[in-house]
Design a protein around this motif. Structure first.
Motif: not given
Length: 234
Positions: A129-135, A64-72, A152-162, A114-116
């Motif tokens: 997480l990499k596909q969602t936040y680091c491309q 969970i800390n790793l997930i929050n690390g990618y988010r922030s 809302w933003l998290q669900e939209k981005m993580e749901g589609s992998r951004n 946590e990321i769907g």
């Protein structure tokens, strides 16, 4: 008042004798004491007497800390510079910084929910997480203080992998809008040489974005759009 205070006033030796009797024959003790001792046995079997948090639970919190690390901080490690690699920020998002190891990559963690994606291997969670936040699209949004907007933003981005998926026709439309904008800017540069103006260079993505806003807004009933900008005059 402690709901178990009655136990303190009981005869300890009598309770101990009943417990020993329960171990030999559970049906030989009163039903209420039978249930009490069954709960006691369940606790002994499933929870550490030392009071320490089980290692697998610690690992779940690490994920969970790793997930929050990618988010922030994921936006600091995006592939947004086509010319050269981005500068390095520390600490990185390597799993070692989150008390995880390479041996955990094949372990299934419930934190994937946590990321769907539901319970998933750590390697799959990291790939998501990499596909969602680091491309090629970065998102810095954890500073937002409105929980509903953040979720809302998290669900939209993580749901589609951004990763938006456009049809061939939609891609042609975007290219057409960009081409028109570039051609118009070249015309202005040729027609009004040396005149002060605001260039589109570096902001081309605003064109398909504004087009999408107008198209979606029109479908929702908006009739007029007013777009303004500072004149640069005092």
């Amino acid at each position: 008042m402690d709901k178990f205070s009655y136990l303190g006033s009981g005869d300890v030796s009598a309770i101990e004798n009943m417990y020993e009797q329960f171990l030999k024959s559970p049906e030989s003790v009163d039903e209420s004491w039978k249930e009490f001792f069954e709960g006691f046995e369940f606790a002994r079997a499933n929870y550490s007497e030392s009071g320490e948090v089980p290692q697998n639970v610690k690992k779940e919190f690490s994920v969970i800390n790793l997930i929050n690390g990618y988010r922030s901080r994921g936006h600091l490690f995006t592939l947004t510079n086509p010319v050269r690699e981005r500068r390095q920020y520390f600490p990185t998002l390597d799993i070692e910084h989150f008390n995880l190891e390479a041996s955990d990559l094949d372990t299934v963690f419930h934190a994937g929910s946590e990321i769907g994606i539901g319970p998933a291997k750590l390697s799959d969670i990291i790939a998501h997480l990499k596909q969602t936040y680091c491309q090629s699209i970065g998102a810095e949004y954890m500073y937002i203080r409105t929980p509903d907007v953040l979720k809302w933003l998290q669900e939209k981005m993580e749901g589609s992998r951004n990763t938006p998926h456009y049809s061939g026709e939609e891609k042609k439309t975007i290219l057409q809008k960009l081409s028109k904008a570039v051609f118009f800017e070249n015309f202005l540069h040729t027609k009004f040489v040396g005149q002060k103006r605001f260039s589109l260079e570096g902001g081309e993505t605003a064109i398909p974005t504004l087009d999408a806003f107008c198209e979606q807004g029109a479908e929702m009933g908006i009739q007029d759009f007013v777009i303004g900008m500072p004149t640069g005059e005092d």
